[in-house]
Write a protein that holds these residues in place. Structure first.
Motif, PDB file in Angstrom:
ATOM      1  N   CYS A   1       9.768   8.334  60.446  1.00 23.78           N
ATOM      2  CA  CYS A   1       9.388   8.617  59.063  1.00 23.78           C
ATOM      3  C   CYS A   1       8.768   7.352  58.476  1.00 23.78           C
ATOM      4  CB  CYS A   1      10.626   9.021  58.277  1.00 23.78           C
ATOM      5  SG  CYS A   1      10.308   9.452  56.561  1.00 23.78           S
ATOM      6  N   ASN A   2       7.713   7.521  57.706  1.00 18.29           N
ATOM      7  CA  ASN A   2       7.040   6.388  57.071  1.00 18.29           C
ATOM      8  C   ASN A   2       6.840   6.670  55.592  1.00 18.29           C
ATOM      9  OD1 ASN A   2       3.924   5.285  56.357  1.00 18.29           O
ATOM     10  ND2 ASN A   2       5.365   3.806  57.181  1.00 18.29           N
ATOM     11  N   LEU A   3       7.132   5.672  54.788  1.00 23.43           N
ATOM     12  CA  LEU A   3       7.038   5.818  53.340  1.00 23.43           C
ATOM     13  C   LEU A   3       6.203   4.683  52.768  1.00 23.43           C
ATOM     14  CD1 LEU A   3       8.095   7.066  50.611  1.00 23.43           C
ATOM     15  CD2 LEU A   3       9.936   5.381  50.754  1.00 23.43           C
ATOM     16  N   GLU A   4       5.205   5.025  51.977  1.00 25.39           N
ATOM     17  CA  GLU A   4       4.466   4.045  51.176  1.00 25.39           C
ATOM     18  C   GLU A   4       4.856   4.290  49.719  1.00 25.39           C
ATOM     19  OE1 GLU A   4       0.408   3.317  53.781  1.00 25.39           O
ATOM     20  OE2 GLU A   4       0.384   4.760  52.145  1.00 25.39           O
ATOM     21  N   TYR A   5       5.363   3.245  49.072  1.00 22.62           N
ATOM     22  CA  TYR A   5       5.936   3.470  47.752  1.00 22.62           C
ATOM     23  C   TYR A   5       5.725   2.264  46.857  1.00 22.62           C
ATOM     24  CZ  TYR A   5       9.744   0.404  49.224  1.00 22.62           C
ATOM     25  OH  TYR A   5      10.478  -0.680  49.643  1.00 22.62           O
ATOM     26  N   ARG A   6       5.956   2.489  45.590  1.00 22.50           N
ATOM     27  CA  ARG A   6       5.880   1.410  44.603  1.00 22.50           C
ATOM     28  C   ARG A   6       7.250   1.218  43.958  1.00 22.50           C
ATOM     29  NH1 ARG A   6       0.619   0.052  43.010  1.00 22.50           N
ATOM     30  NH2 ARG A   6      -0.981   1.494  43.790  1.00 22.50           N
ATOM     31  N   LYS A   7       7.614  -0.043  43.785  1.00 25.96           N
ATOM     32  CA  LYS A   7       8.768  -0.385  42.962  1.00 25.96           C
ATOM     33  C   LYS A   7       8.311  -0.802  41.569  1.00 25.96           C
ATOM     34  CE  LYS A   7      10.367  -3.498  45.786  1.00 25.96           C
ATOM     35  NZ  LYS A   7      11.257  -4.524  46.403  1.00 25.96           N
ATOM     36  N   ASP A   8       7.021  -1.161  41.492  1.00 24.23           N
ATOM     37  CA  ASP A   8       6.409  -1.517  40.219  1.00 24.23           C
ATOM     38  C   ASP A   8       4.952  -1.077  40.283  1.00 24.23           C
ATOM     39  OD1 ASP A   8       6.711  -4.763  41.570  1.00 24.23           O
ATOM     40  OD2 ASP A   8       4.889  -3.544  41.637  1.00 24.23           O
ATOM     41  N   LEU A   9       4.164  -1.488  39.322  1.00 27.83           N
ATOM     42  CA  LEU A   9       2.787  -1.000  39.246  1.00 27.83           C
ATOM     43  C   LEU A   9       1.801  -1.840  40.051  1.00 27.83           C
ATOM     44  CD1 LEU A   9       2.621  -0.096  35.450  1.00 27.83           C
ATOM     45  CD2 LEU A   9       3.025   1.425  37.387  1.00 27.83           C
ATOM     46  N   TRP A  10       2.299  -2.932  40.668  1.00 28.96           N
ATOM     47  CA  TRP A  10       1.359  -3.891  41.229  1.00 28.96           C
ATOM     48  C   TRP A  10       1.312  -3.947  42.745  1.00 28.96           C
ATOM     49  CZ3 TRP A  10       4.613  -4.723  37.089  1.00 28.96           C
ATOM     50  CH2 TRP A  10       3.977  -4.837  35.856  1.00 28.96           C
ATOM     51  N   GLU A  11       2.305  -3.426  43.396  1.00 23.39           N
ATOM     52  CA  GLU A  11       2.336  -3.610  44.837  1.00 23.39           C
ATOM     53  C   GLU A  11       2.837  -2.353  45.531  1.00 23.39           C
ATOM     54  OE1 GLU A  11       4.571  -7.034  45.938  1.00 23.39           O
ATOM     55  OE2 GLU A  11       4.017  -6.942  48.051  1.00 23.39           O
ATOM     56  N   VAL A  12       2.248  -2.076  46.686  1.00 20.49           N
ATOM     57  CA  VAL A  12       2.682  -0.944  47.504  1.00 20.49           C
ATOM     58  C   VAL A  12       3.489  -1.483  48.682  1.00 20.49           C
ATOM     59  CG1 VAL A  12       1.949   1.011  48.916  1.00 20.49           C
ATOM     60  CG2 VAL A  12       0.683   0.432  46.839  1.00 20.49           C
TER      61      VAL A  12
END
Length: 120
Positions: free
Chosen positions: A95-106
Motif C-alpha cells: 500500500c502506498n499513500l501520498e499525503y499532506r500534514k500541512d499545506l506545504w509538503e507532500v
C-alpha cells in the motif's frame, strides 16, 4: 506518524479472486493519492493501481479490466479487488499513500506488504 495496515493477501488458484485492504491512520490533513504497488521476485516494484484525491484512477496495463481500486474516504481505507488472477500476479503488494500534514509538503508512506500467491 502515519501507519498503513494491510490485509487480505493469501494464496489463490489462477482465475480466482482476492481483495486487499489498506487502512491509513495518523496525522493526515489530506490524501493526495492512495493505492497499491507490487514487487515480484527479481523484479522492480511497480504501480498496480491508485486513486487520487479527486477520484481519478490509474491502473497498470497488465491489470486493467481485472483489478478495481476503490476508496472509503471516511475510513481512509483503500481496497484492491483482484479478479481473474494470473500466475504473473504473484508478488508482495504494498500500500502506498501520498499525503499532506500541512499545506506545504507532500509525504509518502508505505505499508509493510502483503503476499499474494497465485498457483495453477
Amino acid at each position: 506518524q502515519v501507519q498503513l495496515v494491510e490485509s487480505g493477501g493469501g494464496s489463490v488458484q489462477t482465475g480466482g479472486s482476492l481483495r486487499l485492504s489498506c487502512a491509513a491512520s495518523g496525522t493526515i490533513l489530506m490524501i493526495e493519492s492512495i493505492g497499491w504497488h507490487r514487487q515480484a521476485p527479481g523484479k522492480q516494484r511497480e504501480l498496480v493501481a491508485q486513486i487520487t484525491n479527486g477520484g481519478s484512477t490509474n491502473y497498470a496495463d497488465s491489470v486493467k479490466g481485472r483489478f478495481t481500486v476503490s476508496r472509503d474516504n471516511a475510513k481512509n481505507t483503500v481496497y484492491l479487488q483482484m479478479n481473474s488472477l494470473k500466475l504473473e500476479d504473484t508478488a508482495v503488494y504494498y500500500c502506498n499513500l501520498e499525503y499532506r500534514k500541512d499545506l506545504w509538503e507532500v509525504f509518502n508512506a508505505w505499508g509493510q506488504g502483503t503476499l499474494v500467491t497465485v498457483s495453477s
